[in-house]
Design a protein around this motif. Structure first.
Motif, short mmCIF file in Angstrom:
data_model
loop_
_atom_site.label_atom_id
_atom_site.label_comp_id
_atom_site.label_asym_id
_atom_site.label_seq_id
_atom_site.Cartn_x
_atom_site.Cartn_y
_atom_site.Cartn_z
N UNK A 32 -13.65 29.95 7.81
CA UNK A 32 -13.70 31.32 7.32
C UNK A 32 -14.56 32.20 8.23
N UNK A 33 -15.67 31.64 8.73
CA UNK A 33 -16.53 32.39 9.63
C UNK A 33 -15.80 32.78 10.91
N UNK A 34 -14.89 31.93 11.35
CA UNK A 34 -14.10 32.24 12.54
C UNK A 34 -12.97 33.20 12.23
N UNK A 35 -12.72 33.43 10.94
CA UNK A 35 -11.67 34.37 10.55
C UNK A 35 -10.32 33.74 10.32
N UNK A 36 -10.30 32.40 10.22
CA UNK A 36 -9.01 31.73 10.03
C UNK A 36 -8.16 31.81 11.28
N UNK A 37 -6.86 31.60 11.11
CA UNK A 37 -5.94 31.61 12.26
C UNK A 37 -5.95 32.97 12.94
N UNK A 38 -5.90 34.04 12.13
CA UNK A 38 -5.87 35.38 12.72
C UNK A 38 -7.16 35.67 13.47
N UNK A 39 -8.29 35.28 12.91
CA UNK A 39 -9.55 35.53 13.58
C UNK A 39 -9.66 34.80 14.91
N UNK A 40 -9.17 33.56 14.93
CA UNK A 40 -9.18 32.79 16.18
C UNK A 40 -8.30 33.45 17.22
N UNK A 41 -7.10 33.87 16.80
CA UNK A 41 -6.20 34.53 17.74
C UNK A 41 -6.78 35.85 18.24
N UNK A 42 -7.41 36.61 17.34
CA UNK A 42 -8.02 37.88 17.74
C UNK A 42 -9.15 37.68 18.74
N UNK A 43 -9.85 36.57 18.59
CA UNK A 43 -10.97 36.30 19.49
C UNK A 43 -10.53 35.79 20.85
N UNK A 44 -9.41 35.09 20.87
CA UNK A 44 -9.00 34.40 22.09
C UNK A 44 -7.94 35.16 22.89
N UNK A 45 -6.89 35.63 22.22
CA UNK A 45 -5.72 36.15 22.93
C UNK A 45 -6.00 37.31 23.88
#
Length: 243
Positions: free
Chosen positions: A51-64
């Motif tokens: 949850x702190x990473x934002x879930x799948x969307x948060x991970x994608x937003x951070x990386x892509x």
């Protein structure tokens, strides 16, 4: 101060004006709560980290956005606007999705504004490496803030935990809590300064591709374990306060 104090850092229940430390704790605690990091909540460590990473969307937003910039810039460094435009465009798409899903405007716009500002700086200078200047400055500011808070005995982690657990700053009267929160603040300071120590020389050497790659490597892969450690340490300090 109790857990009923408003989460936006308003007045404590006794009606007095909140102190500076309470305001800081409320601000950081509010961010932690929205990110799912609340030691008062029952949750598994994995759930908290995810949850702190934002879930799948948060991970994608951070990386892509950064990943696309690095890939495109590596193979097509000119025109610079191509890699920057694609990076900001991806951030804009994520922002639009958040707005459509009625996410808080600040959360939706924050990432896009940061990406746009970084891209504007790089376009102004004509140097791809300047797309990472804001990240370097952020690491320096955050690292300094955590370090100073630990040194002066007002750990930012402690202030946030005190707000979330409804004890204000009384944690400072507990030697064990002071020690744990001090080391946690130092650990977060070390994370930010480690990023700066690795990435700044690459920025100065104009190694843009390697800089972008290590920014990704030192992002979520280092953030997630430290969130887990912080969560577990905070829960250990408040075993009887869980609700």
């Amino acid at each position: 101060m109790t857990r009923q104090q408003d989460a936006d850092g308003g007045r404590p229940d006794d009606g007095r004006e909140p102190s500076a430390s309470e305001l800081v704790g409320a601000a950081i605690g509010g961010v932690a709560r929205r990110a799912g990091i609340d030691p008062a909540e029952e949750a598994t460590t994995g759930d908290v980290v995810w949850k702190a990473m934002g879930g799948v969307r948060g991970v994608l937003e951070s990386i892509l956005p950064s990943l696309v910039f690095v890939i495109v810039y590596t193979f097509w460094p000119r025109p610079l606007i191509l890699s920057l435009g694609l990076s900001v465009g991806i951030a804009a798409v994520f922002t639009l999705v958040r707005l459509v899903q009625k996410s808080p405007p600040a959360a939706a716009m924050g990432g896009l504004l940061a990406a746009a500002a970084a891209a504007a700086l790089a376009l102004f200078s004509g140097q791809g490496r300047d797309n990472f200047v804001i990240g370097l400055v952020t690491n320096a500011v955050y690292g300094t803030a955590f370090l100073v808070s630990a040194v002066i005995g007002w750990s930012l982690i402690g202030l946030a935990a005190g707000f979330l657990m409804g004890e204000g700053t009384t944690w400072r009267q507990d030697r064990r809590k002071r020690r744990v929160f001090r080391w946690l603040a130092l650990a977060w300071a070390a994370l930010f300064f480690a990023r700066l120590a690795v990435q700044l020389p690459l920025y100065l050497a104009n190694e843009t591709t390697l800089l972008g790659t290590l920014k990704l490597v030192m992002g979520l892969p280092l953030f997630a374990p430290l969130v887990a450690v912080t969560w577990l340490a905070a829960r250990a300090l408040y075993p009887a306060r869980r609700v």
